[in-house]
Design a protein around this motif. Structure first.
Motif, PDB file in Angstrom:
ATOM      1  N   LEU A 133       0.436  -1.130   0.383  1.00 10.35           N
ATOM      2  CA  LEU A 133       0.013  -0.169   0.044  1.00 10.35           C
ATOM      3  C   LEU A 133       0.972   1.307   0.011  1.00 10.35           C
ATOM      4  O   LEU A 133       1.770   1.396   0.916  1.00 10.35           O
ATOM      5  N   VAL A 161     -10.375  -0.898   2.832  1.00  9.08           N
ATOM      6  CA  VAL A 161     -10.118   0.121   2.341  1.00  9.08           C
ATOM      7  C   VAL A 161     -10.417   0.672   2.091  1.00  9.08           C
ATOM      8  O   VAL A 161     -10.171   2.222   2.535  1.00  9.08           O
ATOM      9  N   ASN A 162     -11.651   0.672   1.770  1.00  3.07           N
ATOM     10  CA  ASN A 162     -13.337   1.163   1.881  1.00  3.07           C
ATOM     11  C   ASN A 162     -14.187   0.291   1.837  1.00  3.07           C
ATOM     12  O   ASN A 162     -14.411  -0.529   2.174  1.00  3.07           O
ATOM     13  N   ASN A 185       0.491   5.074  -1.023  1.00  3.31           N
ATOM     14  CA  ASN A 185       0.688   6.969  -1.650  1.00  3.31           C
ATOM     15  C   ASN A 185       1.375   7.782  -2.283  1.00  3.31           C
ATOM     16  O   ASN A 185       2.205   8.017  -1.657  1.00  3.31           O
ATOM     17  N   HIS A 215      -3.025   4.176  -2.090  1.00  3.72           N
ATOM     18  CA  HIS A 215      -3.708   4.158  -1.127  1.00  3.72           C
ATOM     19  C   HIS A 215      -2.751   4.464  -0.427  1.00  3.72           C
ATOM     20  O   HIS A 215      -1.840   3.814   0.020  1.00  3.72           O
TER      21      HIS A 215
END
Length: 364
Positions: free
Chosen positions: A34, A184-185, A36, A168
């Motif tokens: 993960l 995650v969502n 960003n 993410h």
């Protein structure tokens, strides 16, 4: 709602996360990284120098006899695997700043300190025309630099092809340790055997590992262009480092600041680097770019590797500091051996050395 299971979740695709994820994937474990992409990363700012001889007294750096042969083989094979050329072995010339230092470093005991990693060197004419080195200096062997942005981009492609990289921003609110899940969502849930944080500077804000003695250091570097044609085939280091690049360019760095820990280049940083550059080098330059980053250093200048003292489904690989390029390959492999084969970690990097800090936090 989709649920996917992985042996390991890794947070962060900087130097630490990339090498650890690669090592786990190569051994057949399922991973998901993960990351960003838009978040600043010190790995993408760092010069990527590896150098076995450091300090004013030019002594061998910690574990030099072990990690430097290892990293040469590691990065050479990694280039073949990823299909990119980012590993650049290159000698480093360190001019003597004065006669006193020269006399000290040429003593038999001092020479023995850096052993076969360095030797006294009288500069060639081509070097004398670029570097202020009237007294000569020490030429370090087994040194060089890794082009980190290129390597990290290659890793990103590698992970994307294996479908194990998710753009993410990790949010601790989505983590549920009681059943090893990360939300995650609303559409995706990840389950895992272990979650390893490779967050660099951001690790100091992690609620599970904020008790660790991080000591982040801001650093600034310049990308410069030589105003004349010069021949420089070695890195130069005395007060600042100079890394020759193709097409008459070079990188100059770096500053060290334990304050204002942000990613913003400063006029002071630029001025300090140019002042030190002009004390070291003869060739005139113009600045093309200035970058700033925050190194994930620790109080004892050693990496932090291992599992949380209570939540053993959480791990950390962090604290690589300014020597990350040298340390990351060896300790990524050692961490994997610890995770999958239960082999002992080097006590100088094992998170257990800070167990009393965790207990102190719990009691306060």
């Amino acid at each position: 709602m989709t649920t996917k299971h992985y042996d390991y979740l890794l947070v962060g695709q900087g130097l630490a996360g990339s090498l650890l994820g690669y090592s786990l994937a190569k051994r057949g474990y399922s991973i998901m990284v993960l990351d960003n992409y838009e978040q600043p990363s010190s790995s993408r700012v760092a010069a990527g120098i590896y150098n076995p001889v450091t300090g004013r007294k030019l002594v061998k750096t910690w574990l030099a006899d072990t990690i430097f042969p290892f990293l040469k083989t590691y990065y050479t094979e990694l280039e073949k695997e990823l299909g990119k050329n980012f590993f650049h072995p290159m000698p480093m010339f360190r001019p003597f700043p004065n006669q006193e230092v020269k006399d000290f470093l040429l003593q038999e005991s001092a020479v023995a300190n850096y052993g076969d990693f360095g030797k006294y060197h009288t500069p060639e004419e081509s070097l004398k025309s670029v570097v202020k080195s009237e007294l000569g200096g020490v030429m370090t062997d087994h040194s060089g630099w890794v082009e980190l942005p290129l390597m990290l981009d290659a890793f990103r492609e590698y992970f994307e092809k294996k479908q194990c990289l998710l753009q993410h921003l990790f949010d601790n609110q989505g983590l549920h340790l009681e059943n090893n899940t990360y939300q995650v969502n609303s559409e995706l849930t990840l389950t895992f055997n272990k979650l390893i944080f490779c967050e660099g500077f951001y690790g100091r804000n992690n609620p599970y590992f904020s008790w660790l003695p991080f000591n982040p250091v801001k650093g600034e570097v310049l990308r410069v262009k030589f105003k004349e044609d010069i021949s420089l085939k070695e890195m130069v280091n005395q007060g600042v480092f100079v890394i020759p690049l193709p097409n008459g360019r070079a990188r100059v760095g770096a500053t060290y600041s334990w304050h204002d820990l942000d990613w913003i280049p400063t006029e002071k940083g630029r001025a300090d680097l140019l002042e030190k550059y002009n004390k070291l080098m003869l060739a005139d330059i113009e600045v093309e770019e200035q970058l700033a980053g925050v190194r994930p250093a620790t109080k004892d200048r050693r990496p932090i590797v291992g599992l949380h003292p209570v939540h053993t489904n959480l791990g950390v690989f962090n604290g690589l500091g300014s020597k990350g390029v040298s340390l990351a390959p060896y300790f990524a492999e050692q961490f994997v051996d610890f995770l999958v084969n239960k082999k002992e970690l080097d006590p100088e990097v094992n998170i257990n050395r800070f167990g009393s800090l965790y207990l102190g936090q719990k009691q306060s």
